[in-house]
Design a protein around this motif. Structure first.
Motif, PDB file in Angstrom:
ATOM      1  N   VAL A  15     -35.744  -9.516 -12.353  1.00 55.72           N
ATOM      2  CA  VAL A  15     -34.939  -9.253 -11.158  1.00 55.72           C
ATOM      3  C   VAL A  15     -34.330 -10.532 -10.581  1.00 55.72           C
ATOM      4  O   VAL A  15     -33.149 -10.557 -10.219  1.00 55.72           O
ATOM      5  N   CYS A  16     -35.130 -11.589 -10.503  1.00 59.39           N
ATOM      6  CA  CYS A  16     -34.687 -12.824  -9.837  1.00 59.39           C
ATOM      7  C   CYS A  16     -33.996 -13.806 -10.777  1.00 59.39           C
ATOM      8  O   CYS A  16     -33.178 -14.614 -10.336  1.00 59.39           O
ATOM      9  N   GLU A  17     -34.330 -13.751 -12.066  1.00 60.88           N
ATOM     10  CA  GLU A  17     -33.714 -14.665 -13.046  1.00 60.88           C
ATOM     11  C   GLU A  17     -33.188 -13.871 -14.243  1.00 60.88           C
ATOM     12  O   GLU A  17     -33.590 -14.123 -15.393  1.00 60.88           O
ATOM     13  N   PRO A  18     -32.286 -12.907 -14.028  1.00 56.35           N
ATOM     14  CA  PRO A  18     -31.842 -12.025 -15.120  1.00 56.35           C
ATOM     15  C   PRO A  18     -31.133 -12.748 -16.269  1.00 56.35           C
ATOM     16  O   PRO A  18     -31.255 -12.345 -17.429  1.00 56.35           O
ATOM     17  N   LEU A  19     -30.422 -13.821 -15.948  1.00 55.06           N
ATOM     18  CA  LEU A  19     -29.679 -14.548 -16.986  1.00 55.06           C
ATOM     19  C   LEU A  19     -30.601 -15.351 -17.890  1.00 55.06           C
ATOM     20  O   LEU A  19     -30.255 -15.646 -19.036  1.00 55.06           O
ATOM     21  N   HIS A  20     -31.769 -15.725 -17.367  1.00 55.77           N
ATOM     22  CA  HIS A  20     -32.720 -16.523 -18.146  1.00 55.77           C
ATOM     23  C   HIS A  20     -33.879 -15.693 -18.680  1.00 55.77           C
ATOM     24  O   HIS A  20     -34.779 -16.231 -19.329  1.00 55.77           O
ATOM     25  N   TYR A  21     -33.878 -14.384 -18.386  1.00 55.82           N
ATOM     26  CA  TYR A  21     -35.019 -13.534 -18.756  1.00 55.82           C
ATOM     27  C   TYR A  21     -35.255 -13.506 -20.268  1.00 55.82           C
ATOM     28  O   TYR A  21     -36.387 -13.650 -20.726  1.00 55.82           O
TER      29      TYR A  21
END
Length: 312
Positions: A124-130
């Motif tokens: 949720v908070c870091e979707p691009l780095h998930y």
């Protein structure tokens, strides 16, 4: 002089001695146990069979479901048997085995819930780095680490309790072999054992609860930034449900074990124990899966596929 013996077996007093009440409790607990096994088995099967659910989130959920099956099976079948039995006994070795699995699986659930909250935080908070942060290798390390740490956590308390001396009075005022009634039953000085278990419980439960709580608070703060009202509502609904289960589980466990002394009344002890040994394993599949749209679609797909195969 106190009669100190090497206890060969214990008698579990369980719940009410009223036969009608015992039959009612047996029926209720059996129904809950069957639903728990069925619900968690469905989750394991659907996640295994549906390729779209092979993401870390659903794999963690599969671990949790398998854990709940093991956790509730450690306690409930023996409890059900004793509700119908005249002699409600358990051997000393059987009692220690039950205690070990109860503690280790309970600790594993704490670690797993923390890991699952961290996984949701990244999504949720870091979707691009998930995708980079939560790789298949990272998932395996976190899942295996939770199980291994849980196994080690249960070893020391069980070892210390097993080395205590027990008097000839071998009645355990509980429906399973829990720490508190065993410490009350012992003829030995339990000061050191109580202190070690208190510190261990404080470290495990408080740290895992704080990590889980912080993860969800950061998720909520991130949700507040979502411009879409419907997006906020859906995500809040999911997070609030997860947080409810986590709060019930940690709240009951902390109230039971993060206390310097074990003087809780036996009836209250049993009532609180029912929450985390019987009720929570039933709630988890409902909260984590059956309210999840992707999971429900996968379940429908598998049911339809199975129906078509049998109708040919």
């Amino acid at each position: 002089m106190t009669n100190v013996t090497a206890a060969l077996e214990f008698r579990l007093l369980g719940f009410s001695s009223n036969p009608h009440c015992q039959i009612l409790l047996f029926t209720v607990f059996l129904a809950i146990y069957i639903l728990t096994i069925l619900g968690n088995t469905i989750i394991i099967s659907v996640v295994t069979l549906e390729p779209r659910l092979h993401s870390p989130m659903y794999k963690f959920l599969k671990n949790l479901s398998f854990l709940e099956v093991c956790y509730t099976t450690t306690i409930v079948p023996k409890m059900l048997a004793n509700l119908l039995a005249k002699r409600k006994t358990i051997s000393f070795s059987g009692c220690m085995v039950q205690l070990y699995y109860f503690i280790s699986l309970g600790a594993t659930e704490c670690y797993l819930l923390s890991v699952m909250a961290y996984d949701r935080f990244l999504a949720v908070c870091e979707p691009l780095h998930y995708g980079v942060a939560m790789t298949a290798e990272c998932y395996i390390r976190l899942a295996v680490g939770s199980w291994v740490m849980g196994g080690f956590t249960g070893f020391l308390p069980c070892l210390m309790v097993s080395r205590l001396h027990f008097c000839s009075y071998n009645l355990i005022d509980h429906f399973f072999c829990d720490i508190s009634p065993l410490l009350k039953l012992s003829c030995s000085d339990t000061t050191v054992t109580e202190a070690v278990i208190f510190i261990l419980s404080l470290l495990v439960l408080s740290s895992c609860f704080l990590l889980t709580l912080i993860s969800y608070l950061l998720i909520i703060l991130s949700i507040l930034k979502i411009p879409s009202t419907s997006g906020k509502r859906i995500t809040f609904s999911t997070c609030s449900s997860h947080l409810m289960v986590v709060t019930i589980y940690y709240g009951t466990m902390i109230s039971m074990y993060v206390r310097p002394t074990y003087n809780l009344s036996s009836e209250l002890n049993k009532a609180v124990s029912v929450l985390y040994t019987v009720v929570t394993p039933l709630l988890n599949p409902v909260i984590y899966s059956l309210r999840n749209k992707a999971f429900k679609k996968a379940l429908e797909k598998i049911v339809i596929r199975h129906y078509h195969l049998h109708s040919l």
